[in-house]
Design a protein around this motif. Sequence first.
Motif, PDB file in Angstrom:
ATOM      1  N   LEU A  95       0.827  -1.201   0.000  1.00 54.07           N
ATOM      2  CA  LEU A  95       0.000   0.000   0.000  1.00 54.07           C
ATOM      3  C   LEU A  95       0.861   1.250   0.000  1.00 54.07           C
ATOM      4  CD1 LEU A  95      -2.625   1.612   0.289  1.00 54.07           C
ATOM      5  CD2 LEU A  95      -2.534   1.157   2.754  1.00 54.07           C
ATOM      6  N   ASP A  96       1.869   1.296   0.870  1.00 54.11           N
ATOM      7  CA  ASP A  96       2.732   2.471   0.951  1.00 54.11           C
ATOM      8  C   ASP A  96       3.485   2.690  -0.358  1.00 54.11           C
ATOM      9  OD1 ASP A  96       1.888   2.971   3.497  1.00 54.11           O
ATOM     10  OD2 ASP A  96       3.751   2.403   4.494  1.00 54.11           O
ATOM     11  N   ASN A  97       3.964   1.631  -0.960  1.00 51.06           N
ATOM     12  CA  ASN A  97       4.655   1.770  -2.244  1.00 51.06           C
ATOM     13  C   ASN A  97       3.718   2.332  -3.315  1.00 51.06           C
ATOM     14  OD1 ASN A  97       7.078   0.810  -1.246  1.00 51.06           O
ATOM     15  ND2 ASN A  97       6.710  -1.303  -1.890  1.00 51.06           N
ATOM     16  N   THR A  98       2.469   1.886  -3.283  1.00 46.26           N
ATOM     17  CA  THR A  98       1.485   2.381  -4.246  1.00 46.26           C
ATOM     18  C   THR A  98       1.185   3.853  -4.013  1.00 46.26           C
ATOM     19  OG1 THR A  98       0.489   0.212  -4.578  1.00 46.26           O
ATOM     20  CG2 THR A  98      -0.898   2.109  -5.054  1.00 46.26           C
ATOM     21  N   LEU A  99       0.996   4.242  -2.759  1.00 45.93           N
ATOM     22  CA  LEU A  99       0.710   5.648  -2.459  1.00 45.93           C
ATOM     23  C   LEU A  99       1.889   6.537  -2.821  1.00 45.93           C
ATOM     24  CD1 LEU A  99      -1.158   5.201   0.943  1.00 45.93           C
ATOM     25  CD2 LEU A  99      -2.167   5.950  -1.226  1.00 45.93           C
ATOM     26  N   LYS A 100       3.106   6.085  -2.581  1.00 45.68           N
ATOM     27  CA  LYS A 100       4.290   6.857  -2.974  1.00 45.68           C
ATOM     28  C   LYS A 100       4.321   7.056  -4.488  1.00 45.68           C
ATOM     29  CE  LYS A 100       7.242   5.195   0.810  1.00 45.68           C
ATOM     30  NZ  LYS A 100       8.398   4.320   1.137  1.00 45.68           N
TER      31      LYS A 100
END
Length: 269
Positions: free
Chosen positions: A180-185
Amino acid sequence: MKFDLHTHHYRCGHADGDIRDYIEAGIAEGLQAIGISDHTPYFGSDEEQPFPHIYMGKSQIAGYVEEVLKLKAEYAGRIDVLLGIESDYFPQYAEIYRKALAPYPFDYMIGSVHQIEGISIFNKNRWRDLSDARKIEVKEGYFALIAESAKSGMFQILGHMDAMKGNYPAFSSIQAARALDNTLKTIAECGVAIEINTSGKTKLSGGWYPADDILERACHFGVDVTFGSDAHKPSRVGDEWEAVRSRLKDIGFKKWVYFKQKKKQIAEL
């Protein structure tokens, strides 16, 4: 600035009413801008309309654009009618979609992932008998596909980014924080907005897409946000707009965005 960028109508085969009905509903709701964003045709097949209850036919898109532009002129000064469209993101057909949609003067395009591994995200049976590890793999793949859609450069907005919970509320508890964090970044780096989509209330999960914990992480990473009711009937236009605005302010957002001629417009919350 009160707006709603995600609405559908009869052409997609699973929504009620015509475009004028949604514009009139927007005026009644006090909107300054309304985006018309019905589903594109399905361009992954040579057939005219292989999925008549999901997508409009290929021959309908020109008439759709013409009608929106005509109504935009008619309602000028009363409400700003924006020409949008919602497109599925299929990596194998991305260039076909890009070329098919390029001739039209969209104010914005919403990119939505509705399938992964060839199965609808709303099919609750897809989770049956899956191991915990396999559930994590599916969720990580879903977020990776959303990140890929952001990097495609095709879209200004990404639709309902945790809608996989819609008919499977347990999706939210599957641990995939790193994905999720990689996607949001990635979304933040690409300058694409995510929508707060209030249609989750019509599914088993209830609530909005995405969940508050995702919005908190989005705020941390500097992701732009926008609003879309995803109305499939005129009565849902602008649904929960004020509640969404209030919640975004509580989370820490200072602004949200909408798009005209694919250029980002900033509105204070």
